[in-house]
Design a protein around this motif. Structure first.
Motif, PDB file in Angstrom:
ATOM      1  N   ARG A 106       1.222  -1.665   0.044  1.00 56.03           N
ATOM      2  CA  ARG A 106       0.340   0.136  -0.011  1.00 56.03           C
ATOM      3  C   ARG A 106       0.853   1.150  -0.200  1.00 56.03           C
ATOM      4  O   ARG A 106       0.671   2.333  -0.750  1.00 56.03           O
ATOM      5  N   GLN A 107       1.954   1.220   1.010  1.00 56.41           N
ATOM      6  CA  GLN A 107       2.594   1.702   0.138  1.00 56.41           C
ATOM      7  C   GLN A 107       3.486   2.809  -0.418  1.00 56.41           C
ATOM      8  O   GLN A 107       3.911   3.793  -1.467  1.00 56.41           O
ATOM      9  N   LYS A 139       1.473   4.068  -2.732  1.00 53.28           N
ATOM     10  CA  LYS A 139       1.035   5.777  -2.880  1.00 53.28           C
ATOM     11  C   LYS A 139       2.363   6.292  -3.197  1.00 53.28           C
ATOM     12  O   LYS A 139       1.932   7.153  -4.015  1.00 53.28           O
ATOM     13  N   ARG A 165       2.322   8.720  -5.868  1.00 54.68           N
ATOM     14  CA  ARG A 165       2.936  10.329  -5.876  1.00 54.68           C
ATOM     15  C   ARG A 165       3.833  10.630  -7.076  1.00 54.68           C
ATOM     16  O   ARG A 165       4.096  12.140  -7.332  1.00 54.68           O
ATOM     17  N   TRP A 185      -5.801  -1.106  -1.528  1.00 55.08           N
ATOM     18  CA  TRP A 185      -5.314   0.300  -1.925  1.00 55.08           C
ATOM     19  C   TRP A 185      -5.367   1.083  -1.128  1.00 55.08           C
ATOM     20  O   TRP A 185      -4.805   2.465  -0.895  1.00 55.08           O
ATOM     21  N   GLU A 200      -8.122   7.418   1.145  1.00 57.01           N
ATOM     22  CA  GLU A 200      -6.615   7.845   1.268  1.00 57.01           C
ATOM     23  C   GLU A 200      -5.544   8.438   0.252  1.00 57.01           C
ATOM     24  O   GLU A 200      -5.337   9.598  -0.356  1.00 57.01           O
ATOM     25  N   LEU A 201      -6.323   7.571  -0.500  1.00 58.80           N
ATOM     26  CA  LEU A 201      -4.653   7.335  -1.923  1.00 58.80           C
ATOM     27  C   LEU A 201      -5.094   8.656  -2.921  1.00 58.80           C
ATOM     28  O   LEU A 201      -4.975   9.607  -3.508  1.00 58.80           O
TER      29      LEU A 201
END
Ligand code: GLC
Length: 455
Positions: free
Chosen positions: A190-191, A194, A198, A227, A231-232
């Motif tokens: 997940r990190q 993200k 980004r 996912w 927040e994504l």
């Protein structure tokens, strides 16, 4: 004092209530405005490119043949698209009449076309050795096209992406899944996800579209929690406030969770709606069966089918995103080059019936074998003749509503006359119908278009 405390308490509750669900605060008309360039554009290019172009038998080859990452490695080791010239691609897209393009920055196999600081599994570490996305963005912008990124939520390469029902190594039983997933930690993936989103949204300037793909909630599937979709999406909106996002994050029920819906390889019956309201939509389609380059696949659509896909989408208020799967040398498939050229030939003379157009007003009935589009600003109605009629062409209910009629491709007048013939049987025209007198010979245009200037 007590009233003040009550007031504060009420305010606080109201704030938390509102703070919760809003991913994105925007009014209906602000959204329409943000999407305007895209709904006006109507026609875009999808590009599926990656190391699956080497096997050349579908972008899902790793999955379909259940290949391990080791077995798949040879495609990474041999990836060297020496003929890659995105300026040529961009020119072909523009000449076909496309106004925007969306490229796979990463597909399900996990290979990244962009240089990523979070993995070595990117184009920079192949024999090609360069970031393919940088050049692509510059080339497409230079041709005046808007640019979009496809990014796969799925990743069959990342060691912490858990094995699920669509994974190449999918299991036969729950015990097997549990065993395979021991030591895999979705938090880490997940990190990674993200971080990479980004990365692509900060390294290449303004990005117009983000195409995230895809969710399959349920048993041994993946959805919004996997996912961390909310927040994504918050991060995406913050990094690129103007961006337009598709609907595959599994947030369909959340206000602000998506911008448009994405019927895939499917022609909709009518303008898609939610709770009786028409919603923005784009159908994505391939020239043949596969998204990635597929050498031996031969079910290619012909020019007329492709044009109908485009016109019919506009006639129901939608967009068409048409896919090209470039080869491992970095060029477009010769069949795609031909198809794009043919569409461009039609668009050169007829694009006025596509750009800025939408579904015709409800009261207008489409004549037999035709598709209607309408430009609400200029009040022009476009009749696309799928099957060229013979001389008399009846327009139901349009009497007194038309100022002028012409062919779109050459601006030649079409006469508005009484039906012409002898011993005419049946009701050729009612009082409210209008009759056009068409030339006998079909103009040399794949699908001729009549342009009507409405009163
Ligand atoms: C599907 C497929 C994929 C393709 C996409 C395009 O979800 O998984 O290969 O990229 O559709 O819409």
């Amino acid at each position: 004092m007590r009233t003040l405390i009550t007031l504060l308490a009420v305010l606080l509750t109201a704030c938390t209530l509102f703070a919760q669900p809003a991913i994105w605060n925007e009014t209906e008309s602000q959204k329409t405005e943000r999407l305007k360039w895209w709904t006006d554009a109507r026609f875009g290019m999808f590009i599926h490119w990656g190391i699956y172009a080497l096997p050349a038998r579908h972008e899902w080859v790793k999955n379909q043949e259940r290949l391990t990452t080791e077995q798949y490695q040879k495609y990474f080791d041999n990836f060297n698209p020496d003929l890659y010239n995105p300026r040529e691609w961009a020119k072909m897209a523009r000449e076909a009449g496309m106004k925007y393009a969306v490229i796979t920055t990463k597909h399900h196999d996990g290979f990244c076309l962009f240089e990523s600081q979070y993995t070595g599994y990117d184009a920079v570490n192949t024999p090609y050795g360069r970031d393919l996305i940088r050049e692509w963005v510059d080339a497409f912008r230079a041709e005046g096209l808007k640019v979009g990124f496809y990014y796969s939520l799925i990743d069959w390469h990342h060691p912490h992406f858990t094995v699920d029902r669509v994974h190449p190594q999918r299991a036969g039983s729950q015990e097997e899944y549990d065993r395979m997933n021991e030591g895999r930690d979705m938090n880490i993936y997940r990190q990674y996800l993200k971080n990479q989103v980004r990365e692509i949204l900060t390294k290449y300037g303004k990005i117009d579209i983000l195409w995230l793909d895809y969710s399959y909630p349920g048993e041994n599937g993946k959805g919004r929690d996997d996912w961390d979709s909310v927040e994504l999406l918050r991060m995406v909106r913050q990094l690129q406030p103007g961006i337009i996002i598709n609907d595959r994050l599994d947030l369909k029920d959340m206000p602000g969770g998506w911008d448009f819906t994405t019927p895939e390889q499917f022609k909709v019956q009518s303008w898609p709606e939610i709770d009786g309201k028409k919603i923005p939509w784009e159908t994505c389609q391939t020239f043949s069966g596969s998204w990635g380059y597929y050498r031996d696949e031969h079910t290619w659509k012909d020019t007329k089918q492709l044009l109908v896909l485009l016109i019919e989408s506009v006639s129901k208020g939608g967009n068409l995103l048409l896919n090209v799967g470039p080869t491992a040398r970095g060029t477009f498939d010769y069949r795609a080059v031909e198809a794009l050229g043919n569409m461009g030939e039609w668009m050169k003379y007829n694009s006025r019936s596509v750009y800025n157009c939408t579904q015709a007003p409800e009261w207008i009935e489409a004549p037999e074998h035709s598709l209607l589009t309408y430009n609400p600003e200029t009040k022009r109605l476009y009749i696309h003749l799928l099957d060229y009629p013979l001389t008399n062409f009846r327009l139901p209910g349009l009497k007194g509503k038309v100022k002028y009629a012409q062919f779109l491709h050459d601006a030649s007048e079409i006469l508005i006359t009484a039906p012409y013939g002898h011993h005419m049987q049946g009701s050729i025209a009612t009082e409210n119908d209008l009759n056009l007198r068409l030339p006998v010979i079909k103009p040399p245009v794949e699908i001729p278009v009549i342009e009507l200037f409405l009163e």
